[in-house]
Design a protein around this motif. Structure first.
Motif, PDB file in Angstrom:
ATOM      1  N   ILE A  31       0.754  -0.976   0.014  1.00 40.58           N
ATOM      2  CA  ILE A  31      -0.019  -0.068   0.151  1.00 40.58           C
ATOM      3  C   ILE A  31       0.746   1.282  -0.074  1.00 40.58           C
ATOM      4  CG2 ILE A  31      -1.648   1.455   1.372  1.00 40.58           C
ATOM      5  CD1 ILE A  31      -2.847  -1.334   2.382  1.00 40.58           C
ATOM      6  N   SER A  32       2.046   1.254   0.880  1.00 41.85           N
ATOM      7  CA  SER A  32       2.810   2.321   0.839  1.00 41.85           C
ATOM      8  C   SER A  32       3.394   3.018  -0.354  1.00 41.85           C
ATOM      9  CB  SER A  32       3.925   2.322   2.322  1.00 41.85           C
ATOM     10  OG  SER A  32       3.272   2.102   3.177  1.00 41.85           O
ATOM     11  N   THR A  33       3.956   1.564  -0.855  1.00 45.81           N
ATOM     12  CA  THR A  33       4.602   1.811  -2.315  1.00 45.81           C
ATOM     13  C   THR A  33       3.621   2.206  -3.299  1.00 45.81           C
ATOM     14  OG1 THR A  33       6.277   0.120  -1.742  1.00 45.81           O
ATOM     15  CG2 THR A  33       5.989   0.598  -4.072  1.00 45.81           C
ATOM     16  N   THR A  34       2.376   1.598  -3.305  1.00 46.38           N
ATOM     17  CA  THR A  34       1.582   2.015  -4.538  1.00 46.38           C
ATOM     18  C   THR A  34       1.487   3.650  -4.170  1.00 46.38           C
ATOM     19  OG1 THR A  34       0.415   0.057  -4.447  1.00 46.38           O
ATOM     20  CG2 THR A  34      -0.696   1.919  -5.134  1.00 46.38           C
ATOM     21  N   ILE A  35       0.894   4.100  -3.129  1.00 50.87           N
ATOM     22  CA  ILE A  35       0.545   5.628  -2.775  1.00 50.87           C
ATOM     23  C   ILE A  35       1.864   6.346  -3.057  1.00 50.87           C
ATOM     24  CG2 ILE A  35      -0.004   7.103  -0.924  1.00 50.87           C
ATOM     25  CD1 ILE A  35      -1.868   4.970  -0.022  1.00 50.87           C
ATOM     26  N   LYS A  36       3.213   6.066  -2.581  1.00 46.80           N
ATOM     27  CA  LYS A  36       4.403   6.617  -2.878  1.00 46.80           C
ATOM     28  C   LYS A  36       4.546   6.890  -4.575  1.00 46.80           C
ATOM     29  CE  LYS A  36       7.821   5.114  -0.761  1.00 46.80           C
ATOM     30  NZ  LYS A  36       9.247   4.687   0.007  1.00 46.80           N
ATOM     31  N   ASN A  37       4.267   5.652  -5.157  1.00 49.40           N
ATOM     32  CA  ASN A  37       4.578   5.905  -6.769  1.00 49.40           C
ATOM     33  C   ASN A  37       3.384   6.561  -7.258  1.00 49.40           C
ATOM     34  OD1 ASN A  37       6.773   4.400  -6.484  1.00 49.40           O
ATOM     35  ND2 ASN A  37       5.754   2.488  -7.091  1.00 49.40           N
ATOM     36  N   LEU A 171      -8.856  -4.235  11.899  1.00 46.52           N
ATOM     37  CA  LEU A 171      -7.578  -4.003  12.962  1.00 46.52           C
ATOM     38  C   LEU A 171      -6.590  -4.083  11.782  1.00 46.52           C
ATOM     39  CD1 LEU A 171      -5.649  -3.878  15.110  1.00 46.52           C
ATOM     40  CD2 LEU A 171      -5.888  -6.248  15.484  1.00 46.52           C
ATOM     41  N   ILE A 172      -6.649  -4.924  10.736  1.00 47.00           N
ATOM     42  CA  ILE A 172      -5.599  -4.940   9.772  1.00 47.00           C
ATOM     43  C   ILE A 172      -5.340  -3.581   8.865  1.00 47.00           C
ATOM     44  CG2 ILE A 172      -4.624  -6.107   7.727  1.00 47.00           C
ATOM     45  CD1 ILE A 172      -5.692  -8.653   9.284  1.00 47.00           C
ATOM     46  N   GLY A 173      -6.546  -3.358   8.412  1.00 49.28           N
ATOM     47  CA  GLY A 173      -6.909  -1.951   7.734  1.00 49.28           C
ATOM     48  C   GLY A 173      -6.162  -0.846   8.674  1.00 49.28           C
ATOM     49  N   HIS A 174      -6.314  -0.741   9.876  1.00 44.71           N
ATOM     50  CA  HIS A 174      -6.012   0.464  10.465  1.00 44.71           C
ATOM     51  C   HIS A 174      -4.317   0.252  10.582  1.00 44.71           C
ATOM     52  CE1 HIS A 174      -9.770   1.589  13.021  1.00 44.71           C
ATOM     53  NE2 HIS A 174      -9.747   1.918  11.705  1.00 44.71           N
ATOM     54  N   ILE A 175      -3.848  -0.907  10.503  1.00 41.67           N
ATOM     55  CA  ILE A 175      -2.316  -1.103  10.628  1.00 41.67           C
ATOM     56  C   ILE A 175      -1.785  -0.780   9.193  1.00 41.67           C
ATOM     57  CG2 ILE A 175      -0.391  -2.875  10.562  1.00 41.67           C
ATOM     58  CD1 ILE A 175      -1.899  -4.342  12.642  1.00 41.67           C
ATOM     59  N   PHE A 176      -2.443  -0.764   8.105  1.00 43.60           N
ATOM     60  CA  PHE A 176      -2.086  -0.543   6.752  1.00 43.60           C
ATOM     61  C   PHE A 176      -2.174   0.951   6.873  1.00 43.60           C
ATOM     62  CE2 PHE A 176      -4.251  -4.127   4.269  1.00 43.60           C
ATOM     63  CZ  PHE A 176      -3.232  -5.293   4.633  1.00 43.60           C
ATOM     64  N   CYS A 177      -3.210   1.613   7.318  1.00 42.14           N
ATOM     65  CA  CYS A 177      -3.481   3.366   7.330  1.00 42.14           C
ATOM     66  C   CYS A 177      -2.315   3.789   8.371  1.00 42.14           C
ATOM     67  CB  CYS A 177      -4.603   3.490   7.999  1.00 42.14           C
ATOM     68  SG  CYS A 177      -6.046   3.201   6.755  1.00 42.14           S
ATOM     69  N   LYS A 178      -1.763   3.141   9.258  1.00 45.90           N
ATOM     70  CA  LYS A 178      -0.708   3.676  10.255  1.00 45.90           C
ATOM     71  C   LYS A 178       0.721   3.526   9.332  1.00 45.90           C
ATOM     72  CE  LYS A 178       1.351   4.674  14.054  1.00 45.90           C
ATOM     73  NZ  LYS A 178       1.486   6.021  14.644  1.00 45.90           N
ATOM     74  N   ALA A 179       0.882   2.711   8.439  1.00 48.67           N
ATOM     75  CA  ALA A 179       1.931   2.564   7.815  1.00 48.67           C
ATOM     76  C   ALA A 179       1.939   3.754   6.609  1.00 48.67           C
ATOM     77  CB  ALA A 179       2.092   1.066   6.845  1.00 48.67           C
ATOM     78  N   VAL A 180       0.791   3.817   5.984  1.00 45.32           N
ATOM     79  CA  VAL A 180       0.846   5.214   5.198  1.00 45.32           C
ATOM     80  C   VAL A 180       1.083   6.425   6.035  1.00 45.32           C
ATOM     81  CG1 VAL A 180      -0.858   6.389   3.835  1.00 45.32           C
ATOM     82  CG2 VAL A 180      -0.856   3.806   3.672  1.00 45.32           C
ATOM     83  N   ASP A 181       0.618   6.578   7.066  1.00 42.44           N
ATOM     84  CA  ASP A 181       0.514   7.765   7.825  1.00 42.44           C
ATOM     85  C   ASP A 181       2.280   7.833   7.985  1.00 42.44           C
ATOM     86  OD1 ASP A 181      -1.773   8.803   8.153  1.00 42.44           O
ATOM     87  OD2 ASP A 181      -2.029   8.433  10.302  1.00 42.44           O
ATOM     88  N   ASN A 182       2.955   6.796   8.363  1.00 42.05           N
ATOM     89  CA  ASN A 182       4.415   6.970   8.636  1.00 42.05           C
ATOM     90  C   ASN A 182       5.132   7.539   7.162  1.00 42.05           C
ATOM     91  OD1 ASN A 182       4.148   6.212  11.322  1.00 42.05           O
ATOM     92  ND2 ASN A 182       4.580   4.002  10.628  1.00 42.05           N
ATOM     93  N   LEU A 183       4.441   7.532   6.157  1.00 37.42           N
ATOM     94  CA  LEU A 183       5.309   7.790   5.066  1.00 37.42           C
ATOM     95  C   LEU A 183       5.356   9.505   5.192  1.00 37.42           C
ATOM     96  CD1 LEU A 183       3.802   5.847   2.111  1.00 37.42           C
ATOM     97  CD2 LEU A 183       6.088   5.665   2.776  1.00 37.42           C
TER      98      LEU A 183
END
Length: 184
Positions: A31-37, A171-183
């Motif tokens: 998810i992070s890579t997708t958004i970063k790209n 819960l897993i969706g929120h973990i994904f969102c936290k990873a994106v926030d960290n970008l």
């Protein structure tokens, strides 16, 4: 009854810690890579999973925890005109795949959520995503159903209880969102 429900929830989380951390990290990175790209995340599910799709998309376009720019998250469960027109003209199994074919570009990410892993509409959406050169994440439970093996990352919650599976999906969706926030 309350203690029984909490204990079942607790034991499901414990199993996730034992077996799914690497998969959740892989999904977070995707998810992070997708958004970063500069690509977008498209999400779909039925029933409670539709609500989860909308919830995750809202966390991306709004914000999760910290202030940051809005990010491209689209729930394919919100456009009632598209859903009902596609269902009427092509059948309900095509409501997500047709929207993906209209909206997705190569490099985008499709997240399909299905408690059983057998929802025909979600399975068809994964097939469309693959044809469009989109990356894919599956969130499922039980034995993974037909989704098993269809996704770049398939996170199979180790439970047969629908409520526990759905609780872990958000819960897993929120973990994904936290990873994106960290970008940001």
């Amino acid at each position: 009854m309350v203690l029984e429900e909490l204990n079942e929830h607790y034991h499901t989380i414990k199993k996730i810690i034992e077996v799914l951390v690497a998969d959740i990290e892989a999904g977070s990175k995707l998810i992070s890579t997708t958004i970063k790209n500069g690509n977008k995340v498209l999400i779909a599910g039925n029933g409670g999973s539709a609500a989860d799709a909308q919830h995750i998309a809202a966390e991306l376009t709004g914000r999760f925890v910290k202030e940051r720019k809005p990010l491209p998250g689209i729930a394919l469960t919100t456009d009632t005109s598209a859903i009902t027109a596609i269902a009427n003209d092509y059948g309900y199994d095509f409501v997500f795949s047709r929207q993906l074919e209209a909206l997705a570009q190569p490099g985008d990410l499709f997240i399909g959520i299905s408690t059983s892993g057998n929802s025909e509409g979600i399975l068809k959406a994964f097939q469309s995503a693959q044809k469009l050169n989109c990356r894919t994440i599956g969130l499922t439970g039980k034995d993974g159903g037909k989704m098993k093996g269809m996704c770049d990352v398939n996170i199979i919650v180790p439970s047969n209880t629908t409520a526990r599976i759905q609780e872990m999906h958000i819960l897993i969706g929120h973990i994904f969102c936290k990873a994106v926030d960290n970008l940001f």
